[in-house]
Scaffold this motif. Sequence first.
Motif, mmCIF file in Angstrom:
data_model
loop_
_atom_site.group_PDB
_atom_site.id
_atom_site.type_symbol
_atom_site.label_atom_id
_atom_site.label_comp_id
_atom_site.label_asym_id
_atom_site.label_seq_id
_atom_site.Cartn_x
_atom_site.Cartn_y
_atom_site.Cartn_z
ATOM 1 N N LEU A 76 4.039 21.586 6.470
ATOM 2 C CA LEU A 76 5.150 20.633 6.503
ATOM 3 C C LEU A 76 5.546 20.223 5.216
ATOM 4 C CD1 LEU A 76 6.718 18.411 8.097
ATOM 5 C CD2 LEU A 76 4.710 16.996 8.026
ATOM 6 N N PHE A 77 4.433 19.843 4.262
ATOM 7 C CA PHE A 77 4.657 19.372 2.939
ATOM 8 C C PHE A 77 5.420 20.457 2.017
ATOM 9 C CE2 PHE A 77 1.308 15.786 3.995
ATOM 10 C CZ PHE A 77 2.561 14.972 3.962
ATOM 11 N N VAL A 78 4.985 21.819 2.455
ATOM 12 C CA VAL A 78 5.625 22.914 1.448
ATOM 13 C C VAL A 78 7.208 22.777 1.826
ATOM 14 C CG1 VAL A 78 5.742 25.223 1.275
ATOM 15 C CG2 VAL A 78 3.531 24.150 1.051
ATOM 16 N N PHE A 79 7.414 22.864 3.226
ATOM 17 C CA PHE A 79 8.699 22.847 3.791
ATOM 18 C C PHE A 79 9.501 21.468 3.352
ATOM 19 C CE2 PHE A 79 11.860 21.194 6.916
ATOM 20 C CZ PHE A 79 12.625 22.413 7.200
ATOM 21 N N LEU A 80 8.931 20.419 3.191
ATOM 22 C CA LEU A 80 9.743 19.322 2.711
ATOM 23 C C LEU A 80 10.028 19.318 1.169
ATOM 24 C CD1 LEU A 80 7.942 16.525 4.920
ATOM 25 C CD2 LEU A 80 10.313 17.291 5.190
ATOM 26 N N GLY A 81 8.835 19.875 0.670
ATOM 27 C CA GLY A 81 8.996 19.936 -0.877
ATOM 28 C C GLY A 81 9.973 20.961 -1.110
ATOM 29 N N GLN A 107 12.636 21.758 0.596
ATOM 30 C CA GLN A 107 13.901 21.118 1.034
ATOM 31 C C GLN A 107 14.307 20.042 -0.165
ATOM 32 O OE1 GLN A 107 15.899 21.923 3.459
ATOM 33 N NE2 GLN A 107 14.403 23.261 4.172
ATOM 34 N N ILE A 108 13.442 19.379 -0.821
ATOM 35 C CA ILE A 108 13.788 18.172 -1.529
ATOM 36 C C ILE A 108 13.981 19.014 -2.981
ATOM 37 C CG2 ILE A 108 12.833 16.377 -3.186
ATOM 38 C CD1 ILE A 108 10.851 15.886 -0.595
ATOM 39 N N LEU A 109 13.563 19.852 -3.270
ATOM 40 C CA LEU A 109 13.829 20.805 -4.779
ATOM 41 C C LEU A 109 14.761 21.801 -4.442
ATOM 42 C CD1 LEU A 109 10.105 21.462 -5.726
ATOM 43 C CD2 LEU A 109 11.854 19.609 -6.767
ATOM 44 N N ARG A 110 15.434 21.781 -3.081
ATOM 45 C CA ARG A 110 16.421 22.811 -2.880
ATOM 46 C C ARG A 110 16.137 24.321 -3.352
ATOM 47 N NH1 ARG A 110 21.351 18.509 -4.115
ATOM 48 N NH2 ARG A 110 20.902 17.224 -2.283
ATOM 49 N N LEU A 111 15.020 24.885 -2.745
ATOM 50 C CA LEU A 111 14.534 26.176 -3.112
ATOM 51 C C LEU A 111 14.822 27.145 -2.038
ATOM 52 C CD1 LEU A 111 11.409 25.331 -4.924
ATOM 53 C CD2 LEU A 111 13.069 25.826 -5.843
ATOM 54 N N ASP A 112 15.474 28.343 -2.461
ATOM 55 C CA ASP A 112 15.573 29.248 -1.337
ATOM 56 C C ASP A 112 14.253 30.008 -1.035
ATOM 57 O OD1 ASP A 112 15.226 31.062 -3.568
ATOM 58 O OD2 ASP A 112 17.192 31.837 -3.526
#
Length: 108
Positions: free
Chosen positions: A90-95, A97-102
Motif C-alpha cells: 500500500l505505501f509503495v503504491f501511494l508513494g 502515486q505521490i511521486l508520479r513514478l512509472d
Amino acid sequence: MNQKRKRSIMLLRLLLYISVLGIGMLIGIYNMAHPKLDQALGKLQILTLIGLLFVMGIRLGADKMVVASLSTIGFQAFMLAFGSIAFSVLFVFLGRQILRLDRKGRMK
C-alpha cells in the motif's frame, strides 16, 4: 556464577561478534577476498542459514510452552506477516502515486 561474571562474559562475546563483523566488513569494502573465496562464501552462507534454521527448529520444538501455544503464535505470526506485506504494498503504491513514478521508476 555471579551476576558480574555473567555480564563480563556476555560483553566479551558481544565484542567478539562485533569485531568479527567489522573485520568481515573491512574485507568486503576493500575487496580483499579472493574470487574463489567469494564464491565459496555464498555457498557457506546458505549452508549456515539452513543449519541455523534447523537448530532453531529443534530448540522451538523442544520448548513445551511454544508447542502448546503454537496455534496462537501461528495466527499472530500470520497476521503480522500479512499486515507487513499489505501495508508495504500500500505505501509503495501511494508513494509511487505521490511521486508520479512509472513502472521503471521514471517521472511521468
